[in-house]
Design a protein around this motif. Structure first.
Motif, mmCIF file in Angstrom:
data_model
loop_
_atom_site.group_PDB
_atom_site.id
_atom_site.type_symbol
_atom_site.label_atom_id
_atom_site.label_comp_id
_atom_site.label_asym_id
_atom_site.label_seq_id
_atom_site.Cartn_x
_atom_site.Cartn_y
_atom_site.Cartn_z
ATOM 1 N N LEU A 10 0.902 -1.219 0.032
ATOM 2 C CA LEU A 10 -0.034 -0.034 0.162
ATOM 3 C C LEU A 10 0.848 1.215 -0.065
ATOM 4 O O LEU A 10 0.197 2.462 0.139
ATOM 5 C CB LEU A 10 -0.952 0.068 1.276
ATOM 6 C CG LEU A 10 -1.880 -0.964 1.111
ATOM 7 C CD1 LEU A 10 -2.733 -1.005 2.606
ATOM 8 C CD2 LEU A 10 -2.921 -0.867 -0.046
ATOM 9 N N GLY A 11 2.222 0.881 -0.344
ATOM 10 C CA GLY A 11 3.157 2.388 -0.336
ATOM 11 C C GLY A 11 3.128 2.908 1.018
ATOM 12 O O GLY A 11 3.277 4.045 1.078
ATOM 13 N N GLN A 12 3.111 2.152 2.148
ATOM 14 C CA GLN A 12 3.183 2.689 3.545
ATOM 15 C C GLN A 12 4.656 2.931 4.142
ATOM 16 O O GLN A 12 5.224 2.357 4.436
ATOM 17 C CB GLN A 12 2.569 1.885 4.368
ATOM 18 C CG GLN A 12 0.914 1.777 4.207
ATOM 19 C CD GLN A 12 0.080 1.010 5.027
ATOM 20 O OE1 GLN A 12 0.595 0.060 5.658
ATOM 21 N NE2 GLN A 12 -1.233 1.234 5.256
ATOM 22 N N LEU A 15 5.845 9.513 7.108
ATOM 23 C CA LEU A 15 7.028 10.747 7.363
ATOM 24 C C LEU A 15 7.090 11.038 8.560
ATOM 25 O O LEU A 15 5.710 11.182 9.167
ATOM 26 C CB LEU A 15 6.327 11.918 6.361
ATOM 27 C CG LEU A 15 7.115 13.115 6.047
ATOM 28 C CD1 LEU A 15 8.638 12.650 5.793
ATOM 29 C CD2 LEU A 15 6.424 14.035 5.162
ATOM 30 N N GLY A 40 -4.326 9.372 1.271
ATOM 31 C CA GLY A 40 -3.461 8.322 2.253
ATOM 32 C C GLY A 40 -2.986 9.076 3.280
ATOM 33 O O GLY A 40 -1.698 9.313 3.646
ATOM 34 N N GLY A 42 -2.829 7.879 6.336
ATOM 35 C CA GLY A 42 -1.986 6.837 6.872
ATOM 36 C C GLY A 42 -2.219 7.162 8.756
ATOM 37 O O GLY A 42 -3.450 7.188 8.838
ATOM 38 N N GLU A 61 -8.355 7.127 3.070
ATOM 39 C CA GLU A 61 -7.371 6.311 3.288
ATOM 40 C C GLU A 61 -8.131 4.788 3.105
ATOM 41 O O GLU A 61 -9.242 4.545 3.512
ATOM 42 C CB GLU A 61 -7.130 6.246 4.680
ATOM 43 C CG GLU A 61 -6.218 5.272 5.341
ATOM 44 C CD GLU A 61 -4.812 5.101 4.879
ATOM 45 O OE1 GLU A 61 -4.183 6.145 4.650
ATOM 46 O OE2 GLU A 61 -4.891 3.984 4.218
ATOM 47 N N ASP A 84 -10.771 3.194 -1.050
ATOM 48 C CA ASP A 84 -9.713 3.208 -2.104
ATOM 49 C C ASP A 84 -9.877 4.396 -2.985
ATOM 50 O O ASP A 84 -10.785 4.627 -3.493
ATOM 51 C CB ASP A 84 -10.084 1.803 -2.849
ATOM 52 C CG ASP A 84 -8.780 1.838 -4.050
ATOM 53 O OD1 ASP A 84 -8.233 2.772 -4.517
ATOM 54 O OD2 ASP A 84 -8.508 0.826 -4.687
ATOM 55 N N PHE A 85 -9.095 5.451 -3.070
ATOM 56 C CA PHE A 85 -9.362 6.760 -3.682
ATOM 57 C C PHE A 85 -9.577 6.402 -5.226
ATOM 58 O O PHE A 85 -10.235 7.379 -5.787
ATOM 59 C CB PHE A 85 -8.078 7.811 -3.278
ATOM 60 C CG PHE A 85 -8.128 9.104 -4.066
ATOM 61 C CD1 PHE A 85 -9.246 9.957 -3.390
ATOM 62 C CD2 PHE A 85 -7.735 9.325 -5.058
ATOM 63 C CE1 PHE A 85 -9.340 11.166 -4.079
ATOM 64 C CE2 PHE A 85 -7.734 10.532 -5.894
ATOM 65 C CZ PHE A 85 -8.785 11.560 -5.219
ATOM 66 N N ASN A 106 0.946 13.100 0.900
ATOM 67 C CA ASN A 106 2.251 12.140 0.646
ATOM 68 C C ASN A 106 1.691 11.100 0.230
ATOM 69 O O ASN A 106 1.143 9.896 0.795
ATOM 70 C CB ASN A 106 2.936 12.008 2.074
ATOM 71 C CG ASN A 106 3.963 11.014 2.088
ATOM 72 O OD1 ASN A 106 4.523 10.611 0.985
ATOM 73 N ND2 ASN A 106 4.216 10.410 3.393
ATOM 74 N N TYR A 110 3.071 3.649 -5.474
ATOM 75 C CA TYR A 110 2.852 2.912 -6.654
ATOM 76 C C TYR A 110 1.767 3.252 -7.379
ATOM 77 O O TYR A 110 1.192 2.772 -8.506
ATOM 78 C CB TYR A 110 2.579 1.326 -5.934
ATOM 79 C CG TYR A 110 1.113 1.232 -5.184
ATOM 80 C CD1 TYR A 110 0.097 0.532 -5.745
ATOM 81 C CD2 TYR A 110 0.916 1.947 -3.987
ATOM 82 C CE1 TYR A 110 -1.269 0.557 -4.962
ATOM 83 C CE2 TYR A 110 -0.250 1.811 -3.443
ATOM 84 C CZ TYR A 110 -1.171 1.313 -3.703
ATOM 85 O OH TYR A 110 -2.399 1.264 -3.098
HETATM 86 N N1 SAM Z 1 0.172 10.631 5.144
HETATM 87 C C1 SAM Z 1 0.961 9.459 5.834
HETATM 88 C C2 SAM Z 1 2.487 10.139 5.954
HETATM 89 O O1 SAM Z 1 2.648 11.298 5.725
HETATM 90 O O2 SAM Z 1 3.089 9.893 6.884
HETATM 91 C C3 SAM Z 1 1.193 8.241 5.036
HETATM 92 C C4 SAM Z 1 1.789 8.302 3.575
HETATM 93 S S1 SAM Z 1 1.909 6.688 2.972
HETATM 94 C C5 SAM Z 1 3.280 7.129 1.840
HETATM 95 C C6 SAM Z 1 0.663 6.537 1.855
HETATM 96 C C7 SAM Z 1 -0.686 6.231 2.178
HETATM 97 O O3 SAM Z 1 -1.760 5.893 1.339
HETATM 98 C C8 SAM Z 1 -0.834 4.865 3.315
HETATM 99 O O4 SAM Z 1 -1.406 5.132 4.419
HETATM 100 C C9 SAM Z 1 -1.659 3.799 2.501
HETATM 101 O O5 SAM Z 1 -2.503 3.295 3.225
HETATM 102 C C10 SAM Z 1 -2.717 4.881 1.752
HETATM 103 N N2 SAM Z 1 -3.044 4.274 0.487
HETATM 104 C C11 SAM Z 1 -2.598 3.190 -0.203
HETATM 105 N N3 SAM Z 1 -3.205 3.161 -1.438
HETATM 106 C C12 SAM Z 1 -4.393 4.007 -1.273
HETATM 107 C C13 SAM Z 1 -5.534 3.964 -1.990
HETATM 108 N N4 SAM Z 1 -5.833 3.462 -3.158
HETATM 109 N N5 SAM Z 1 -6.669 5.216 -1.669
HETATM 110 C C14 SAM Z 1 -6.251 5.802 -0.442
HETATM 111 N N6 SAM Z 1 -5.347 5.523 0.412
HETATM 112 C C15 SAM Z 1 -4.396 4.666 0.044
#
Ligand code: SAM
Length: 260
Positions: A10-12, A15, A40, A42, A61, A84-85, A106, A110
């Motif tokens: 999920l690209g977690q 930051l 996202g 998080g 999210e 899911d966005f 952020n 992917y």
């Molecule tokens: N905003 C937080 C930060 O800055 O620490 C987290 C950023 S992290 C790079 C990306 C976030 O996008 C994760 O929380 C992940 O679960 C969420 N995410 C991944 N795919 C997504 C989707 N299709 N729709 C919504 N959120 C998604």
């Protein structure tokens, strides 16, 4: 977040640096009657700062496991949508006539480009997006003609926005540490959109022009009236062997308006 199991799929990469989070928030001038969309959130590291604008804030999210952290940030201006966005119809969530709409995030890397395309295709009038993306992607989005990173996506984004790289962010500021560095970019809607007869045809022309790397326009644009393309090139002192990566968006626009 001690026990949280990050999902790479999920690209977690969260930051962890408060200065960078604050800097992202300070990059945008949001007013109380605006809307901010965060994709996202998080555990809400950036959300906390975005709430300081006191504007309406809608956060999408996908991962409900962050609920214990994120639900604490909900209030009458902050809505958390566990979806899911890429599957939502954004317009369904915009229930007011906002002065300006911003996207600040952020991003999950992917799906960087699908997210941006989805926002553009939604038809919502976005004033500005400030996004953390992989540095290589930031370089591609902001490349100038002639640069090796310049491509059809660069032209596509430049059609809608003034695209700028704001600052670089080292991988060491994330948890878990990803294997790429990042950058924060700004995409600001153009005040005066480009004058183009048929945007869909324009984007197809641009994609076709970049279709085979290292090939000339003459090769890649076999299905078009190349005499007309060449006429525009010559007006810009460019020859028959010109490649797509040499053309600014203005020249692409001129070509499109000449051939369609
Ligand atoms: N905003 C937080 C930060 O800055 O620490 C987290 C950023 S992290 C790079 C990306 C976030 O996008 C994760 O929380 C992940 O679960 C969420 N995410 C991944 N795919 C997504 C989707 N299709 N729709 C919504 N959120 C998604």
């Amino acid at each position: 977040m001690e026990k949280f199991r990050y999902k790479k799929s999920l690209g977690q990469n969260f930051l962890k640096d408060e200065n960078i989070l604050k800097r992202i928030k300070d990059s945008v001038l949001v007013k109380e009657n605006d809307l901010v969309i965060e994709i996202g959130p998080g555990s809400g590291a950036l959300t906390k700062y975005l709430k300081e604008y006191k504007a309406d804030l809608k956060c999408f999210e996908i991962d409900e496991r962050v609920k214990p952290y994120l639900d604490k940030l909900k209030d009458d201006k902050t809505e958390i949508i566990y979806q899911d966005f890429l599957q939502v119809n954004i317009k369904d969530y915009i229930d007011k006539d906002y002065a300006n709409i911003y996207v600040i995030a952020n991003l999950p890397y992917y799906i960087t480009t699908p997210i941006i395309k989805r926002i553009i295709d939604s038809g919502i009038k976005i004033k500005q997006m400030v996004l953390m993306v992989q540095e290589e992607v930031a370089d591609r989005f902001t490349a100038l003609p002639g640069n090796k990173s310049y491509g059809s996506i660069t032209v596509y984004l430049n059609y809608y926005f003034k695209v700028q790289k704001l600052f670089r962010v080292s991988r060491s500021f994330f948890e878990p540490v990803p294997n790429v560095d990042s950058a924060v970019i700004s995409l600001e809607a153009l005040d005066t959109p480009y004058d183009i007869k048929d945007p869909a045809k324009f984007f197809k022309l641009v994609n076709d022009a970049f279709r085979l790397k290292r090939k000339t326009l003459k090769n890649n644009l076999k299905d078009y009236d190349f005499e007309k393309v060449l006429a525009v090139l010559m007006e810009h002192n460019l020859g028959v062997n010109t490649r797509a990566e040499e053309l600014s968006i203005d020249i692409f626009i001129e070509i499109a308006n000449r051939i369609f």
